[in-house]
Motif scaffolding. Structure first.
Motif, PDB file in Angstrom:
ATOM      1  N   ALA A 101       0.828  -1.206   0.000  1.00  0.00           N
ATOM      2  CA  ALA A 101       0.000   0.000   0.000  1.00  0.00           C
ATOM      3  C   ALA A 101       0.865   1.260   0.000  1.00  0.00           C
ATOM      4  O   ALA A 101       0.587   2.227  -0.728  1.00  0.00           O
ATOM      5  N   LEU A 102       1.932   1.271   0.801  1.00  0.00           N
ATOM      6  CA  LEU A 102       2.789   2.459   0.880  1.00  0.00           C
ATOM      7  C   LEU A 102       3.536   2.700  -0.430  1.00  0.00           C
ATOM      8  O   LEU A 102       3.727   3.851  -0.832  1.00  0.00           O
ATOM      9  N   ASN A 103       3.934   1.653  -1.097  1.00  0.00           N
ATOM     10  CA  ASN A 103       4.583   1.819  -2.399  1.00  0.00           C
ATOM     11  C   ASN A 103       3.587   2.338  -3.437  1.00  0.00           C
ATOM     12  O   ASN A 103       3.948   3.089  -4.341  1.00  0.00           O
ATOM     13  N   PHE A 104       2.327   1.926  -3.296  1.00  0.00           N
ATOM     14  CA  PHE A 104       1.292   2.403  -4.206  1.00  0.00           C
ATOM     15  C   PHE A 104       1.110   3.913  -4.084  1.00  0.00           C
ATOM     16  O   PHE A 104       0.846   4.603  -5.069  1.00  0.00           O
ATOM     17  N   THR A 105       1.255   4.463  -2.862  1.00  0.00           N
ATOM     18  CA  THR A 105       1.051   5.903  -2.672  1.00  0.00           C
ATOM     19  C   THR A 105       2.119   6.732  -3.392  1.00  0.00           C
ATOM     20  O   THR A 105       1.936   7.944  -3.569  1.00  0.00           O
ATOM     21  N   ARG A 106       3.198   6.112  -3.841  1.00  0.00           N
ATOM     22  CA  ARG A 106       4.275   6.874  -4.471  1.00  0.00           C
ATOM     23  C   ARG A 106       3.887   7.415  -5.847  1.00  0.00           C
ATOM     24  O   ARG A 106       4.581   8.262  -6.398  1.00  0.00           O
TER      25      ARG A 106
END
Length: 248
Positions: A101-106
């Motif tokens: 999920a955190l990588n998706f926010t990039r």
């Protein structure tokens, strides 16, 4: 929360200057009392409180005068709704430690939203975060406390710093795991501190590195909150109104 509310008085409610009006919002678990300021003899202005859940609450307009009992002038219902900022704050809170999920926010970083949009996002999401009911065990670094600082990973702090979200970064710093996140390297070897320096976010870098760093001016000029047990008092400087919030 933090929207401007205007109250129009009827002819019979337009009274002497020594009468003080305030609004009382009564929810299922929290009650707010806000002062008002008079715009003209027939209009009042105040700030809507940030609430702890999406629900319809009862709001009462009260009048107070020295030496007299408090009078309830009018009552109405008021609905707190779930907006995009609330959704974003909930998403970020639940994905703390979730690498996918955190990588998706990039992708937000690659789209590089305009500065005005970033500032709006920062203010609204940080405000929504303040009023989320976070679990007692919630941590900026996620639920897996067995991970050490030596394991490269993306964190919520990386997300906030990468976009230059000053208010959200300040909020995260005050939470469990917030300070610990500053020394975590991601897969590119960057820490939140090095990201702020690399991107030229001077105020953000100062916030992360100075031990005595204070709440960002960009936030505290809007409002300042003092907490005491189950109570908090908030001063909204722009309108010069006060809000008392108490857990029912």
């Amino acid at each position: 929360g933090d929207s401007v509310i205007t109250v129009q008085l009827t002819e019979e409610d337009k009274v002497e200057d020594d009468v003080v009006f305030y609004l009382v919002f009564t929810g299922s678990t929290v009650q707010h009392c806000t002062s008002t300021r008079k715009i003209n003899p027939g209009s009042l202005e105040t700030i809507s409180p940030g609430h702890d859940c999406c629900e319809t609450v009862k709001v009462a307009l009260c009048a107070s005068r020295e030496g007299h009992s408090v009078l309830v002038v009018a009552e109405e219902s008021f609905q707190f709704v779930q907006d995009e900022a609330y959704d974003a704050a909930q998403f970020l809170a639940t994905c703390a430690g979730n690498q996918q999920a955190l990588n998706f926010t990039r992708f937000l970083d690659r789209s590089r939203p305009p500065a005005a949009d970033v500032d709006f996002l920062d203010e609204k999401v940080a405000l929504a975060f303040r009023h989320l009911k976070l679990p007692a065990e919630w941590n900026v670094l996620g639920a897996d406390q067995s991970l050490t600082d030596n394991i490269p990973r993306e964190t919520l702090m990386h997300f906030a710093v990468r976009l230059g979200l000053l208010r959200l970064t300040w909020f995260l710093l005050q939470q469990p795991g917030g300070r610990g996140a500053l020394s975590i390297h991601n897969n590119e070897g960057a820490t939140p501190v090095s990201l702020a320096l690399e991107r030229g976010y001077q105020k953000l870098h100062q916030l992360l590195t100075e031990e005595e760093a204070r709440e960002p001016d960009s936030w505290s000029t809007l409002s300042h909150t003092v907490y005491s047990g189950d109570y908090s008092v908030k001063h909204h400087r722009k309108l010069n109104v006060y809000m008392l919030t108490a857990e029912a």
